[in-house]
Every structure is written in C-alpha cells, then in structure tokens.
Design an enzyme around this catalytic site. Sequence first.
Site, PDB file in Angstrom:
ATOM      1  N   THR A  15      57.383  28.144  38.707  1.00  0.00           N
ATOM      2  CA  THR A  15      57.117  29.545  38.369  1.00  0.00           C
ATOM      3  C   THR A  15      55.600  29.747  38.291  1.00  0.00           C
ATOM      4  O   THR A  15      54.860  28.807  38.004  1.00  0.00           O
ATOM      5  CB  THR A  15      57.740  29.961  37.029  1.00  0.00           C
ATOM      6  OG1 THR A  15      57.019  29.328  35.963  1.00  0.00           O
ATOM      7  CG2 THR A  15      59.221  29.608  36.949  1.00  0.00           C
ATOM      8  N   GLY A  16      55.175  30.957  38.578  1.00  0.00           N
ATOM      9  CA  GLY A  16      53.734  31.205  38.642  1.00  0.00           C
ATOM     10  C   GLY A  16      53.138  30.553  39.879  1.00  0.00           C
ATOM     11  O   GLY A  16      51.939  30.274  39.935  1.00  0.00           O
ATOM     12  N   ASP A  40      57.544  33.787  41.540  1.00  0.00           N
ATOM     13  CA  ASP A  40      56.451  34.498  40.877  1.00  0.00           C
ATOM     14  C   ASP A  40      56.812  35.987  40.810  1.00  0.00           C
ATOM     15  O   ASP A  40      57.618  36.478  41.599  1.00  0.00           O
ATOM     16  CB  ASP A  40      55.144  34.332  41.668  1.00  0.00           C
ATOM     17  CG  ASP A  40      53.905  34.526  40.795  1.00  0.00           C
ATOM     18  OD1 ASP A  40      53.222  33.523  40.513  1.00  0.00           O
ATOM     19  OD2 ASP A  40      53.633  35.679  40.382  1.00  0.00           O
ATOM     20  N   ASP A  73      60.648  37.834  37.185  1.00  0.00           N
ATOM     21  CA  ASP A  73      59.881  38.121  35.977  1.00  0.00           C
ATOM     22  C   ASP A  73      60.423  37.163  34.927  1.00  0.00           C
ATOM     23  O   ASP A  73      61.543  37.353  34.424  1.00  0.00           O
ATOM     24  CB  ASP A  73      60.077  39.579  35.537  1.00  0.00           C
ATOM     25  CG  ASP A  73      59.396  39.867  34.201  1.00  0.00           C
ATOM     26  OD1 ASP A  73      58.735  38.956  33.642  1.00  0.00           O
ATOM     27  OD2 ASP A  73      59.526  41.000  33.708  1.00  0.00           O
ATOM     28  N   VAL A  74      59.653  36.132  34.598  1.00  0.00           N
ATOM     29  CA  VAL A  74      60.186  35.092  33.701  1.00  0.00           C
ATOM     30  C   VAL A  74      60.503  35.623  32.309  1.00  0.00           C
ATOM     31  O   VAL A  74      61.272  35.004  31.567  1.00  0.00           O
ATOM     32  CB  VAL A  74      59.232  33.867  33.580  1.00  0.00           C
ATOM     33  CG1 VAL A  74      59.080  33.153  34.919  1.00  0.00           C
ATOM     34  CG2 VAL A  74      57.882  34.261  32.999  1.00  0.00           C
ATOM     35  N   TYR A 168      47.660  34.316  22.801  1.00  0.00           N
ATOM     36  CA  TYR A 168      47.771  33.225  23.782  1.00  0.00           C
ATOM     37  C   TYR A 168      47.923  31.876  23.071  1.00  0.00           C
ATOM     38  O   TYR A 168      48.784  31.060  23.437  1.00  0.00           O
ATOM     39  CB  TYR A 168      46.518  33.242  24.653  1.00  0.00           C
ATOM     40  CG  TYR A 168      46.527  32.270  25.804  1.00  0.00           C
ATOM     41  CD1 TYR A 168      47.239  32.532  26.977  1.00  0.00           C
ATOM     42  CD2 TYR A 168      45.804  31.079  25.737  1.00  0.00           C
ATOM     43  CE1 TYR A 168      47.237  31.639  28.040  1.00  0.00           C
ATOM     44  CE2 TYR A 168      45.794  30.182  26.794  1.00  0.00           C
ATOM     45  CZ  TYR A 168      46.504  30.472  27.939  1.00  0.00           C
ATOM     46  OH  TYR A 168      46.500  29.576  28.985  1.00  0.00           O
ATOM     47  N   SER A 171      51.350  31.540  21.622  1.00  0.00           N
ATOM     48  CA  SER A 171      52.367  31.307  22.657  1.00  0.00           C
ATOM     49  C   SER A 171      52.333  29.855  23.132  1.00  0.00           C
ATOM     50  O   SER A 171      53.370  29.229  23.332  1.00  0.00           O
ATOM     51  CB  SER A 171      52.181  32.263  23.843  1.00  0.00           C
ATOM     52  OG  SER A 171      51.060  31.914  24.640  1.00  0.00           O
ATOM     53  N   LYS A 172      51.151  29.312  23.295  1.00  0.00           N
ATOM     54  CA  LYS A 172      51.037  27.956  23.840  1.00  0.00           C
ATOM     55  C   LYS A 172      51.383  26.902  22.789  1.00  0.00           C
ATOM     56  O   LYS A 172      51.901  25.827  23.129  1.00  0.00           O
ATOM     57  CB  LYS A 172      49.643  27.735  24.422  1.00  0.00           C
ATOM     58  CG  LYS A 172      49.329  28.618  25.631  1.00  0.00           C
ATOM     59  CD  LYS A 172      50.282  28.357  26.784  1.00  0.00           C
ATOM     60  CE  LYS A 172      49.859  29.082  28.058  1.00  0.00           C
ATOM     61  NZ  LYS A 172      50.738  28.779  29.201  1.00  0.00           N
TER      62      LYS A 172
HETATM   63  P1  NAD Z   1      46.843  32.611  37.407  1.00  0.00           P
HETATM   64  O1  NAD Z   1      46.649  33.966  36.843  1.00  0.00           O
HETATM   65  O2  NAD Z   1      46.059  32.196  38.601  1.00  0.00           O
HETATM   66  O3  NAD Z   1      48.397  32.356  37.720  1.00  0.00           O
HETATM   67  C1  NAD Z   1      49.417  32.806  36.871  1.00  0.00           C
HETATM   68  C2  NAD Z   1      50.589  33.194  37.753  1.00  0.00           C
HETATM   69  O4  NAD Z   1      51.662  33.590  36.875  1.00  0.00           O
HETATM   70  C3  NAD Z   1      50.293  34.394  38.663  1.00  0.00           C
HETATM   71  O5  NAD Z   1      50.690  34.099  39.986  1.00  0.00           O
HETATM   72  C4  NAD Z   1      51.144  35.521  38.051  1.00  0.00           C
HETATM   73  O6  NAD Z   1      51.615  36.457  39.021  1.00  0.00           O
HETATM   74  C5  NAD Z   1      52.285  34.726  37.457  1.00  0.00           C
HETATM   75  N1  NAD Z   1      52.981  35.483  36.423  1.00  0.00           N
HETATM   76  C6  NAD Z   1      52.428  36.178  35.393  1.00  0.00           C
HETATM   77  N2  NAD Z   1      53.387  36.774  34.683  1.00  0.00           N
HETATM   78  C7  NAD Z   1      54.571  36.458  35.257  1.00  0.00           C
HETATM   79  C8  NAD Z   1      55.911  36.789  34.976  1.00  0.00           C
HETATM   80  N3  NAD Z   1      56.246  37.581  33.943  1.00  0.00           N
HETATM   81  N4  NAD Z   1      56.882  36.283  35.768  1.00  0.00           N
HETATM   82  C9  NAD Z   1      56.565  35.502  36.825  1.00  0.00           C
HETATM   83  N5  NAD Z   1      55.301  35.165  37.151  1.00  0.00           N
HETATM   84  C10 NAD Z   1      54.319  35.644  36.370  1.00  0.00           C
HETATM   85  O7  NAD Z   1      46.557  31.626  36.183  1.00  0.00           O
HETATM   86  P2  NAD Z   1      46.422  30.029  36.094  1.00  0.00           P
HETATM   87  O8  NAD Z   1      45.098  29.766  35.505  1.00  0.00           O
HETATM   88  O9  NAD Z   1      46.823  29.383  37.353  1.00  0.00           O
HETATM   89  O10 NAD Z   1      47.498  29.741  34.958  1.00  0.00           O
HETATM   90  C11 NAD Z   1      48.694  29.018  35.184  1.00  0.00           C
HETATM   91  C12 NAD Z   1      49.191  28.505  33.834  1.00  0.00           C
HETATM   92  O11 NAD Z   1      48.234  27.606  33.301  1.00  0.00           O
HETATM   93  C13 NAD Z   1      49.386  29.597  32.778  1.00  0.00           C
HETATM   94  O12 NAD Z   1      50.522  29.308  32.005  1.00  0.00           O
HETATM   95  C14 NAD Z   1      48.136  29.465  31.943  1.00  0.00           C
HETATM   96  O13 NAD Z   1      48.338  29.952  30.641  1.00  0.00           O
HETATM   97  C15 NAD Z   1      47.914  27.981  31.979  1.00  0.00           C
HETATM   98  N6  NAD Z   1      46.569  27.558  31.650  1.00  0.00           N
HETATM   99  C16 NAD Z   1      45.513  27.940  32.406  1.00  0.00           C
HETATM  100  C17 NAD Z   1      44.233  27.519  32.053  1.00  0.00           C
HETATM  101  C18 NAD Z   1      43.010  27.888  32.847  1.00  0.00           C
HETATM  102  O14 NAD Z   1      41.900  27.580  32.386  1.00  0.00           O
HETATM  103  N7  NAD Z   1      43.139  28.502  34.007  1.00  0.00           N
HETATM  104  C19 NAD Z   1      44.062  26.725  30.924  1.00  0.00           C
HETATM  105  C20 NAD Z   1      45.163  26.368  30.173  1.00  0.00           C
HETATM  106  C21 NAD Z   1      46.418  26.779  30.553  1.00  0.00           C
END
Ligand code: NAD
Length: 260
Positions: A15-16, A40, A73-74, A168, A171-172
């Site tokens: 997902t994502g 996604d 939509d998760v 955030y 949630s985490k």
């Molecule tokens: P990103 O914004 O590039 O990707 C997030 C993806 O999630 C997007 O493609 C978005 O469309 C999708 N998404 C959002 N809401 C959604 C929903 N309701 N249903 C389905 N898809 C949905 O962000 P990223 O940095 O690649 O983050 C990926 C994961 O890693 C997230 O869980 C984020 O919290 C976590 N994370 C990221 C970082 C960082 O520094 N980038 C650090 C710690 C954790």
Amino acid sequence: MGSAGRLGGALALVTGGASGIGRAVCARLAREGARLAVADRDEGGARDTVGGLHSGGTPHAGGGPPHAAFEVDVASAPSVTRLLARVQEHFGVPPTICVGCAGVTRDEFLLRLGEGDFQEVLGVNLTGTFLVTQAVARALVAAGAPGGSIIHVGSIVGKVGNLGQANYAASKAGVEGLTRTCAKELARFGIRCNAVLPGFIVTPMTDKVPPKVLEKFAGMVPMGRLGDPQDVADVCAFLASGDSSYITGASVEVTGGLFM
Ligand code: NAD
C-alpha cells in the site's frame, strides 16, 4: 538479483506503492522475484510504479503480466475489503507479503491542531494499517495459513515525538503497538509481523518540510546524510524474506543512527 531471488513467485501487496518509500519497496521486491499488487489512493501513480517494475529474468510464457495496480483508500473498510477481493481475483491467491507504506502528514503545533487533521492522520496511518493487516491476515487464514510476512512502516517519530507532529507521532506509536500485538496473535498461523521505523527519508512527503529543517536533521544524523527510499526498501525485503524467518514483533530503525 533475478526472478528466482529470495522472494521468487511470492505475491506481495504494497500500500502507498505509488510514491516514495512504497514505490522503492515495490521495485526491490520485484527484483527479488515477487509479483506485486501495487495499491494506492493514487491509481495513476500505482500504474506508473507497475510500469517501471522488473518483470523477471525470463518472459512470462502464457501468463499475464506479473504485477498489477489497484486503487484503495486504506482508511475505508469497504475499500480495503474490495482491494483484497480484487487482488485475490486477479492473482488467484492472497498476498503472503504485505508492506503497509500508505501514510499522510498534516503538521501543525498542538495548540493549533484541529481535530479533523488529528483524526485524518490517525485514520490513514493507524486505522488504515489495522484494516489492511486484518484483511490480509483473514485472507491468509482462510487460505489455510500458507505463512506470511506483514511489514508496517512506522516512524522513528513514533518513539521520540516531533515538533508539529502530535497526530503523526501518535499514529506511528500506535502502529508499533499494533505490530507487536499482531505478531503475538498471528504467530500460530505462521504469519510474522514487523515494523520498520524510518528516520528522515527524502521522498515527496519530505518535500513539505522546509529545507532549513531538513538540513538541520541531516546534520544530526551520525551517518551524515538523510535516508533514501532504497535504504528502507532493503530492510523491507529482508523482513519479507525467509532470511528473517525467526524475527517477529520487531521494530527495525532505519535512521542512519538518528535518535539512537
Ligand atoms: P509519500 O507521500 O511519497 O507516499 C505516501 C503514499 O501513500 C502516496 O502514494 C499516497 O498516495 C499514499 N496514500 C496516502 N493516503 C492514502 C490512503 N488513504 N490510501 C491509500 N494510499 C494512500 O511518502 P513516503 O515518505 O514514501 O511515506 C511512506 C511511509 O513511510 C508513510 O507511512 C510515512 O509515514 C512513512 N515514513 C516516511 C518518512 C520520510 O521521511 N519520508 C519517515 C518515516 C516514516
């Protein structure tokens, strides 16, 4: 790594998968031989991810394409239920690997944070992780529990907190508790559940963070750089594979040493 890699033939749901870490995870798992269900909210982005995936060292004689994109939509239970049904209809089996990368931020200082933004982040990051995990676990148990590896993408922020991220961080932190409980409940079905906790990884999500703040964080990282999505994808591939077969309920920090 060819199609007969560590994950040869396994079906992985990510997902994502349309962006950032999720896209890198899809690429890495495909290179290790997995078939990918890329899910996604951004279906076009998921299709773009599929278009860029390695499709095995040899052509798939007679079979359809090894990977497919799905809209989800998760945060919505009916949407997640539909997703699992469509994935199983398409591939004929439930995913034995699931990586939950979908996530959002709605940053604001606590004193100004609206309840809507609090609930939205909890809804996607925590409820969404719960819904997808439950749906995948149910599908695996219904299929006779062929084993499985579920990976949650948490965040180091869930452990240490972060200015402007009460929603955030909550949630985490919740995701980690969920991971450990799922690990305990699902072990008897041969399903492992682990979390990765990225630090600051350069993705579209961090585009929203002011460059000055990112520079400050980079300066705090013992390894001297911000992370790359590939750094997280490498750990997810390990947790998805048999190389981690005695690891469950763990949280693996992928932070370059930040906040250790
Ligand atoms: P990103 O914004 O590039 O990707 C997030 C993806 O999630 C997007 O493609 C978005 O469309 C999708 N998404 C959002 N809401 C959604 C929903 N309701 N249903 C389905 N898809 C949905 O962000 P990223 O940095 O690649 O983050 C990926 C994961 O890693 C997230 O869980 C984020 O919290 C976590 N994370 C990221 C970082 C960082 O520094 N980038 C650090 C710690 C954790």
